[in-house]
Design a protein around this motif. Structure first.
Motif, PDB file in Angstrom:
ATOM      1  N   ALA A 126     -26.904  17.281  37.124  1.00  0.00           N
ATOM      2  CA  ALA A 126     -26.125  15.950  37.684  1.00  0.00           C
ATOM      3  C   ALA A 126     -26.436  15.352  39.250  1.00  0.00           C
ATOM      4  O   ALA A 126     -25.988  15.100  39.696  1.00  0.00           O
TER       5      ALA A 126
ATOM      6  N   HIS B  68     -27.783  11.245  34.296  1.00  0.00           N
ATOM      7  CA  HIS B  68     -27.069  11.295  34.250  1.00  0.00           C
ATOM      8  C   HIS B  68     -26.026  11.409  32.789  1.00  0.00           C
ATOM      9  O   HIS B  68     -24.852  11.868  33.027  1.00  0.00           O
TER      10      HIS B  68
ATOM     11  N   GLU C 181     -19.916   8.522  41.777  1.00  0.00           N
ATOM     12  CA  GLU C 181     -21.442   9.164  41.914  1.00  0.00           C
ATOM     13  C   GLU C 181     -22.344   7.427  41.879  1.00  0.00           C
ATOM     14  O   GLU C 181     -23.875   7.611  42.857  1.00  0.00           O
TER      15      GLU C 181
ATOM     16  N   VAL D  43     -23.280   7.030  33.992  1.00  0.00           N
ATOM     17  CA  VAL D  43     -22.864   8.258  35.271  1.00  0.00           C
ATOM     18  C   VAL D  43     -21.326   7.328  36.189  1.00  0.00           C
ATOM     19  O   VAL D  43     -20.680   5.859  35.664  1.00  0.00           O
TER      20      VAL D  43
END
Length: 307
Positions: free
Chosen positions: A22, A203, A211, A207
């Motif tokens: 993450a 990610h 974020e 994503v």
């Protein structure tokens, strides 16, 4: 597969890196952070500042030199005059970091003009641009300038004819879109496409919008706020990159309030690979691609399946 042999002299924003899935990009050095001054200087005319860019040192003291006095008194060379001449010669042979950085800015501006006009460029032309006085520093200046083109704009400077040292320009990683018609006109946007593709890959290939913008904020890109190189980044990313097929934007099912997430678009999957994007990213953060076995293995598997 080794990372490309690009110089690591371009300044980037150095922070602690996380290996968690993450947070792979958390605090990651990205090309448009500190080196953004190069872009500003290369995309505008007039006098420019190069403070803080390309690893520049503090302003160095310039040699005191007057061509008519030469440090002589009544025809007798003085100790001070001798020192002044030595400093002047040293300054001519070994230019200051600030002086070199100014020449890098000038050369980036010149290379961008060549790219816009779809022309090749020769070493002789670049030497004329930076002036013969910097001939001994040419390789350093050229390497830094080509790094800026690659990292900031996503444009690769490739040698065409080694005997005459001529070069041509192509968007990096196989991408065919340069985005010069979108955002701020005349500035290639391939570098930003690659950065967003990096973020998505790091990610788990998807994503969230929140974020994505959190990470882009770290490099000076804010939704709704004009950027000197990209214009309004939200429109550029969520409209133009999506319309061009490099990104896919989809609504998160059941999200309240409604939120979106981004994936690689069909054009990105057709033109480039996770391995190419991963190697680009690894070169930015100054790591070997195998330093993260999980990401490297994922990229390698895709590479093998495509072959």
């Amino acid at each position: 597969m080794d990372p490309p042999k690009k110089s690591q002299n371009v300044n980037v924003l150095d922070n602690t890196q996380s290996q968690s899935k993450a947070g792979d990009l958390e605090g990651t050095p990205v090309p448009i952070a500190n080196a953004g001054e190069v872009v500003a200087a290369a995309s505008t005319s007039g006098d420019v500042s190069v403070r803080g860019m390309l690893g520049s040192s503090q302003s160095s003291q310039r040699a005191s030199y007057h061509p008519t006095v030469m440090g002589f008194t009544a025809g007798v060379p003085s100790v001070e005059g001798s020192h002044n001449r030595s400093r002047a010669v040293a300054s001519a042979v070994f230019p200051t970091q600030e002086a070199i950085n100014r020449k890098v800015v000038s050369l980036v501006h010149f290379l961008l003009s060549k790219y816009r006009s779809k022309q090749i460029v020769t070493k002789a032309e670049m030497l004329a641009e930076i002036t013969r006085a910097y001939e001994l520093s040419y390789q350093v200046i050229f390497t830094k300038a080509s790094d800026c083109m690659w990292l900031l704009f996503g444009i690769d400077v490739i040698e065409l004819y080694p005997l005459v040292h001529s070069y041509f320009f192509v968007p990096a990683l196989g991408i065919t879109y340069d985005g010069m018609q979108h955002g701020v006109p005349g500035i290639p946007k391939t570098g930003l496409v690659i950065i967003v593709l990096c973020i998505i890959f790091l990610h788990d290939n998807c994503v969230s919008e929140e974020e994505l913008w959190r990470l882009l904020n770290n490099i000076g890109l804010y939704a709704g706020r004009d950027h000197f190189m990209y214009g309004e980044p939200r429109k550029l990313i969520t409209e133009h990159f999506v319309q061009e097929g490099y990104l896919e934007c989809r609504l998160v099912p059941g999200s309240l309030p409604p939120s979106h997430e981004f994936l690689w678009g069909p054009r990105a999957r057709a033109e480039t690979t996770k391995m190419k994007v991963w190697i680009f990213f690894a070169s930015i953060v100054r790591q070997h691609p195998r330093s993260n076995p999980f990401r490297y293995a994922e990229a390698l598997i895709e590479e093998l399946l495509r072959s």
